[in-house]
Each structure stands twice: as structure tokens, then as C-alpha cells.
Write a protein that holds these residues in place. Structure first.
Motif, mmCIF file in Angstrom:
data_model
loop_
_atom_site.group_PDB
_atom_site.id
_atom_site.type_symbol
_atom_site.label_atom_id
_atom_site.label_comp_id
_atom_site.label_asym_id
_atom_site.label_seq_id
_atom_site.Cartn_x
_atom_site.Cartn_y
_atom_site.Cartn_z
ATOM 1 N N THR A 121 34.859 58.882 29.793
ATOM 2 C CA THR A 121 33.491 58.885 30.314
ATOM 3 C C THR A 121 32.571 57.918 29.562
ATOM 4 O O THR A 121 31.437 57.706 29.978
ATOM 5 N N SER A 122 33.062 57.330 28.491
ATOM 6 C CA SER A 122 32.249 56.405 27.697
ATOM 7 C C SER A 122 32.072 55.081 28.432
ATOM 8 O O SER A 122 33.045 54.428 28.818
ATOM 9 N N SER A 212 28.343 63.324 32.158
ATOM 10 C CA SER A 212 28.086 62.680 30.868
ATOM 11 C C SER A 212 27.273 61.397 31.036
ATOM 12 O O SER A 212 26.911 60.747 30.059
ATOM 13 N N ASP A 215 23.636 60.840 29.296
ATOM 14 C CA ASP A 215 23.743 60.597 27.858
ATOM 15 C C ASP A 215 24.312 59.209 27.580
ATOM 16 O O ASP A 215 23.887 58.530 26.634
ATOM 17 N N GLU A 216 25.279 58.787 28.396
ATOM 18 C CA GLU A 216 25.870 57.461 28.221
ATOM 19 C C GLU A 216 24.856 56.361 28.521
ATOM 20 O O GLU A 216 24.826 55.335 27.845
#
Length: 301
Positions: A121-122, A212, A215-216
Motif C-alpha cells: 500500500t506504500s 491507507s 495517510d500515504e
């Protein structure tokens, strides 16, 4: 009675899985659909797997690799085949080495991690995983990078890592504002482990990215401040996935003096389909101009 309740629960789970799959079926293209699409076409993209100790990246390419590269990055859910209309265009084939890539976690693209994680997810990890694609081109010219939807911030991060290799960044229907992440009635059901058993793997990957993503995107804020390559942002006014205000976010945060912003009042999310001619003109304009200048003989002037 207990057996009846179990049957009802199972039926509800199946119904939810079917509803979720139907919602995003347009973004999921099967191998059967690809074979049918190219059955009678003279030119079909070449499939290639880039492999090393940690990475397996699936790409489709068309056009001579001595032409400048046009790199296409899909959203979530999605796949490299989501850009078939661009890859099939003869004008683009004649001027670009077109490369569409499955991001890690989609299709056959995988990334081995030291820590076992089910989904990547990064945004930074996704972006770095795409860097080996640059080695496929042999034109010695800079690359045009086009990212759509969730692929847009990944494209921007990748460009920030190798700005010297990039001619232009184009973000279409971008999801880049961390405060405008959209959630729907079915979003929470997409995280249910039982429901996920009946969903396509790409859909589950997209769900993990969604939860996510905000936040990313916050981690990405410094990138916009230091983005200096020519950048184009295109947003539709009737986009139900990417909030139209993402364009305002881009205007406010992108500091590149060579940036332009295009708002299409009646357009939806899939601008690369509904406004193909506009996208084509944008891609070809600078390339055709360069070829014209190169063809002028100034040796006797």
C-alpha cells in the motif's frame, strides 16, 4: 433454525461480493476479454515480465523501443489493459514506445518483502518498483509519464525520484488530496475477510490501498512542493471517484512553473476513454513539433 441463519448469512455474503464486483467490473479486464479484443487485430502489445531477486513486474508494450517512451500507470482496481485504447492507437504507436504496466499487487506483478505483507500500500514502494521499466527504452529521450486515478500520485512520486529522466507528467482524474478520500456504502464490506474470499484479488488489493491512501498521500505532500517537471492535471466535473476538488489541491500545492490544469465540466472518471482525442493531441503535440524542428536543415544558414 441455526442452519437457516447460516444459509442466510452465506447468501448475504455472496450477494455483497456480487454487488461489489459489479460496481467495478469495468476496471477489471479478464485474459479472455484481452484475447477476444486482439483476435483480429494486426498489432498486439508484447507481454514481458521484468524479474529480479525481489520484483516480478508485468508490462505490455507496443511501438519501437527506439521511440520515446510513454509510460502508463493504472489506478485501483485496474490493470495494464485499462489502457488498451491508447496502446491500440496507430498514431501513438508511430510516435511512441508505449508501455503499460501492472502495478505490484495487480495481475502478475509481485514484490517480495522482508516482512510478509499481503498488500503493498506504500506509494513510495509502488513508485520504486516501477523504475526498472525505464531500462526497456533505447531512445535516449526523456519519458512521458501518465498516471490515472490512484496511479497519479504513484506516477508523481516516481517522477520525483528520477526527474532527469522525465519529460512530462500527466495526471488524469487524480486522487491526490489526503482530505478528500471517498468512501462508499460498500467500502467497509470490502474489508470483510469472508466477503473477500469471493472477490477478485485485484479488488482486495484496491480496498487495502483505499484504507491507507489518505495517510500515504500525507507523506507525499513534500513531493508536490519540489515537482518541477512540466505537469498537466486533468479533472472531470462529474467524477464520482476522484473528487473534482483534487484539481484545486493540485493548483495550490504543485509549485512547478511549467504546469497546466484542465477542468472538463461534464466529464466523469474515465477521461482517457471519453476524451481520447484530447489526450492524443496533448501527447503528440510536443513530439510532432520536435520532429518538425529536427527535420529542418539549418546547416547553410
Amino acid at each position: 433454525m441455526l442452519r437457516v441463519k447460516k444459509f442466510q448469512s452465506f447468501f448475504i455474503i455472496i450477494l455483497l461480493a456480487f454487488a461489489l464486483t459489479s460496481c467495478f467490473s469495468r476496471y477489471l479486464i479478464s485474459e479472455k476479454q484481452v484475447r477476444r479484443h486482439y483476435a483480429k487485430k494486426d498489432i498486439r502489445p508484447e507481454i514481458q515480465i521484468i524479474k529480479n531477486d525481489t520484483l516480478s513486474l508485468c508490462i505490455a508494450s507496443v511501438g519501437n523501443d527506439t521511440l520515446p517512451m510513454l509510460l502508463l500507470i493504472h489506478g485501483a482496481p485496474g490493470s495494464l489493459w485499462g489502457y488498451m485504447n491508447l496502446m491500440d492507437d496507430q498514431d501513438l504507436q508511430n510516435h511512441f514506445h508505449i508501455v503499460s504496466v501492472d502495478r505490484v499487487g495487480y495481475g502478475k506483478s509481485r514484490l517480495k518483502m522482508k516482512k510478509k505483507r499481503k498488500y503493498v500500500t506504500s506509494i513510495e514502494t509502488q513508485a520504486r518498483a516501477l523504475l526498472p521499466v525505464f531500462t526497456l527504452n533505447h531512445s535516449d529521450q526523456k519519458v512521458i509519464v501518465l498516471g490515472r486515478s490512484y496511479g497519479a500520485p504513484i506516477a508523481a512520486k516516481m517522477v520525483s525520484l528520477v526527474p532527469e529522466k522525465v519529460k512530462e507528467l500527466i495526471m488524469v482524474s487524480p486522487v491526490i488530496d489526503p482530505d478528500k478520500e471517498k468512501f462508499y456504502w460498500f467500502s467497509k464490506w470490502g474489508r470483510n475477510s469472508l466477503v473477500q474470499l469471493f472477490l477478485p484479488g485485484d479488488f482486495n488489493t484496491a480496498t487495502a490501498e483505499k484504507y491507507s491512501h489518505s495517510d500515504e498521500l500525507k507523506k507525499l505532500l513534500p513531493v508536490w512542493q519540489n515537482l518541477h517537471v512540466p505537469t498537466t492535471v486533468i479533472q472531470g466535473g462529474n467524477d464520482w471517484i476522484a473528487d473534482p476538488s483534487n484539481l484545486d489541491f493540485a493548483r495550490k500545492n504543485i509549485k512547478s512553473k511549467r504546469s497546466q490544469y484542465i477542468f472538463l465540466n461534464n466529464a466523469g472518471h474515465m477521461i482517457t476513454f471519453t476524451h481520447l482525442n484530447m489526450i492524443k493531441e496533448m501527447l503528440l503535440r510536443s513530439q510532432l513539433f520536435k520532429e518538425k524542428i529536427t527535420a529542418v536543415d539549418i546547416s547553410n544558414e
